[in-house]
Write a protein that holds these residues in place. Structure first.
Motif, PDB file in Angstrom:
ATOM      1  N   ASP A   2       0.285   1.791   3.116  1.00 59.90           N
ATOM      2  CA  ASP A   2      -0.237   1.340   1.821  1.00 59.90           C
ATOM      3  C   ASP A   2       0.880   1.253   0.785  1.00 59.90           C
ATOM      4  OD1 ASP A   2      -2.767   1.224   2.919  1.00 59.90           O
ATOM      5  OD2 ASP A   2      -3.401   3.171   2.125  1.00 59.90           O
ATOM      6  N   TYR A   3       1.735   2.275   0.741  1.00 62.37           N
ATOM      7  CA  TYR A   3       2.855   2.291  -0.198  1.00 62.37           C
ATOM      8  C   TYR A   3       3.791   1.117   0.079  1.00 62.37           C
ATOM      9  CZ  TYR A   3       7.239   3.966  -2.346  1.00 62.37           C
ATOM     10  OH  TYR A   3       8.406   4.079  -3.072  1.00 62.37           O
ATOM     11  N   THR A   4       4.114   0.911   1.348  1.00 61.56           N
ATOM     12  CA  THR A   4       5.065  -0.128   1.718  1.00 61.56           C
ATOM     13  C   THR A   4       4.513  -1.522   1.439  1.00 61.56           C
ATOM     14  OG1 THR A   4       5.931   1.310   3.461  1.00 61.56           O
ATOM     15  CG2 THR A   4       6.479  -1.031   3.597  1.00 61.56           C
ATOM     16  N   ALA A   5       3.267  -1.758   1.827  1.00 65.05           N
ATOM     17  CA  ALA A   5       2.664  -3.071   1.600  1.00 65.05           C
ATOM     18  C   ALA A   5       2.641  -3.398   0.110  1.00 65.05           C
ATOM     19  CB  ALA A   5       1.258  -3.114   2.190  1.00 65.05           C
ATOM     20  N   ARG A   6       2.349  -2.403  -0.702  1.00 66.03           N
ATOM     21  CA  ARG A   6       2.321  -2.615  -2.152  1.00 66.03           C
ATOM     22  C   ARG A   6       3.707  -2.929  -2.691  1.00 66.03           C
ATOM     23  NH1 ARG A   6       0.156   1.754  -3.085  1.00 66.03           N
ATOM     24  NH2 ARG A   6       1.885   3.035  -3.833  1.00 66.03           N
ATOM     25  N   ARG A   7       4.714  -2.174  -2.233  1.00 71.00           N
ATOM     26  CA  ARG A   7       6.077  -2.401  -2.709  1.00 71.00           C
ATOM     27  C   ARG A   7       6.607  -3.767  -2.254  1.00 71.00           C
ATOM     28  NH1 ARG A   7       9.355   1.958  -4.019  1.00 71.00           N
ATOM     29  NH2 ARG A   7      10.839   0.287  -4.542  1.00 71.00           N
ATOM     30  N   VAL A   8       6.292  -4.164  -1.031  1.00 77.15           N
ATOM     31  CA  VAL A   8       6.725  -5.473  -0.542  1.00 77.15           C
ATOM     32  C   VAL A   8       6.125  -6.583  -1.399  1.00 77.15           C
ATOM     33  CG1 VAL A   8       6.488  -7.136   1.355  1.00 77.15           C
ATOM     34  CG2 VAL A   8       7.165  -4.779   1.843  1.00 77.15           C
ATOM     35  N   ALA A   9       4.809  -6.510  -1.636  1.00 78.14           N
ATOM     36  CA  ALA A   9       4.146  -7.539  -2.443  1.00 78.14           C
ATOM     37  C   ALA A   9       4.706  -7.573  -3.860  1.00 78.14           C
ATOM     38  CB  ALA A   9       2.647  -7.285  -2.463  1.00 78.14           C
ATOM     39  N   ASP A  10       4.932  -6.390  -4.429  1.00 78.45           N
ATOM     40  CA  ASP A  10       5.456  -6.312  -5.801  1.00 78.45           C
ATOM     41  C   ASP A  10       6.849  -6.919  -5.899  1.00 78.45           C
ATOM     42  OD1 ASP A  10       3.148  -5.072  -6.610  1.00 78.45           O
ATOM     43  OD2 ASP A  10       4.010  -3.059  -6.710  1.00 78.45           O
ATOM     44  N   SER A  11       7.668  -6.747  -4.848  1.00 80.46           N
ATOM     45  CA  SER A  11       9.041  -7.256  -4.898  1.00 80.46           C
ATOM     46  C   SER A  11       9.066  -8.779  -4.955  1.00 80.46           C
ATOM     47  CB  SER A  11       9.837  -6.749  -3.693  1.00 80.46           C
ATOM     48  OG  SER A  11       9.416  -7.372  -2.488  1.00 80.46           O
ATOM     49  N   TYR A  12       8.186  -9.428  -4.205  1.00 81.04           N
ATOM     50  CA  TYR A  12       8.123 -10.892  -4.252  1.00 81.04           C
ATOM     51  C   TYR A  12       7.545 -11.374  -5.581  1.00 81.04           C
ATOM     52  CZ  TYR A  12       9.265 -11.258   0.720  1.00 81.04           C
ATOM     53  OH  TYR A  12       9.905 -11.202   1.932  1.00 81.04           O
ATOM     54  N   GLU A  13       6.534 -10.659  -6.066  1.00 79.78           N
ATOM     55  CA  GLU A  13       5.923 -11.045  -7.337  1.00 79.78           C
ATOM     56  C   GLU A  13       6.918 -10.920  -8.476  1.00 79.78           C
ATOM     57  OE1 GLU A  13       2.107  -9.832 -10.186  1.00 79.78           O
ATOM     58  OE2 GLU A  13       2.282  -9.018  -8.159  1.00 79.78           O
TER      59      GLU A  13
END
Length: 298
Positions: free
Chosen positions: A199-210
């Motif tokens: 959950d932490y990783t998926a959120r950080r990955v999405a945030d980095s692209y955004e």
């Protein structure tokens, strides 16, 4: 082999390699293809290894293969040794970092020298007795193996949702960070579960692209049961409570377990000499374990 020896050996085999359920880690940093990726993959793999060693108190059950050492044969040897060493009650966590490829039929994990394909990895994992397994494939195109690798007792996390997402991923960087992040520990119990890390990783990955205003080229996926109870990292090292005697006994046990694993790999070569040698090592291992148990009860 007489009936009495057969019963003794069966009992010892059931108990080996020790009474405790163990957690084993295999962490691989694959081929980068250029210095930038080589360095990044090695860094992520070592950070995952540090988290694993912290979790186990510096235990030797952590295997990290990076750079020129991360070959197909080295990975095969490590997984084959675990197939001989582990028991059903053990747990296994495998982290794959690097580039992957998918040609529409076959997935490959890129390694120095010959690559290893998804079918071979699945076969090697399937031969390991540990019933609770977690495989985190952080490579590009990793989504190609999600359905095939996931099975009863084995949860699979991939950096991408399909084999068509072929760009280098950011997943490994954030997953390694998750295993040391207080923020990832949702229930604040000092342990990071596979679900919390995902959950932490998926959120950080999405945030980095955004944050960059770019289209995401990876979409992490997971499949499997018990991700919320599979604890893969401890935020703080366990307190050192072992006496010098227990430390020495644990070292003896680890050495015996390695000898047993190596002996099992030579079964066909040894022929009729295999069982007597195995029995002798198992008896010795049982005696060491008894001394460990007795020391712990004092």
């Amino acid at each position: 082999m007489n009936a009495r020896r057969g019963l003794l050996l069966a009992a010892l085999l059931a108990a080996a390699p020790g009474a405790r359920a163990e957690l084993y880690y295999v962490i691989v940093g694959g081929l980068g293809g250029n210095p930038e990726y080589d360095e990044a993959f090695a860094t992520h793999a070592h950070k995952l290894g540090e988290a694993a060693e912290r979790t186990l108190g510096g235990d030797a059950r952590v295997s990290v293969l990076v750079g020129s050492a991360a070959t197909r044969e080295a990975l095969r040897a490590r997984l084959t040794a675990l197939a001989a060493r582990t028991k059903q009650s053990d747990r296994l966590a495998v982290f794959l970092v690097g580039h992957g490829s998918y040609d529409g039929t076959q997935y490959k994990f890129n390694l120095p020298g010959p690559d290893i394909d998804g079918a071979e990895l699945a076969e090697l994992l399937g031969a390991i007795p540990a019933r609770a397994q977690l495989v985190v494939n952080a490579t590009s195109a990793s989504g190609a193996v999600l359905e095939n690798w996931a099975k009863a007792g084995r949860a699979v996390i991939t950096a991408t949702r399909s084999g068509a997402e072929r760009n280098a991923t950011r997943f490994a960087e954030y997953f390694a960070a998750a295993l040391s992040a207080d923020e990832a520990d949702v229930n604040k119990n000092g342990m990071i579960t596979a679900q919390e890390a995902f959950d932490y990783t998926a959120r950080r990955v999405a945030d980095s692209y955004e944050a960059e205003g770019t289209l995401a080229t990876e979409h992490p996926q997971l499949k499997g049961d018990n991700l919320g109870s599979f604890e893969i990292a401890r935020l703080k090292a366990p307190a050192a409570v072992e006496t010098p005697e227990v430390v020495e006994l644990n070292a003896q046990r680890a050495a015996l377990e390695e000898r047993i694993a190596e002996l099992r790999l030579r079964r066909e070569e040894l022929g009729e000499n295999y069982l007597p040698q195995l029995e002798a090592l198992l008896v010795e291992l049982a005696r060491v374990q008894e001394r460990i148990d007795a020391a712990g009860a004092q």
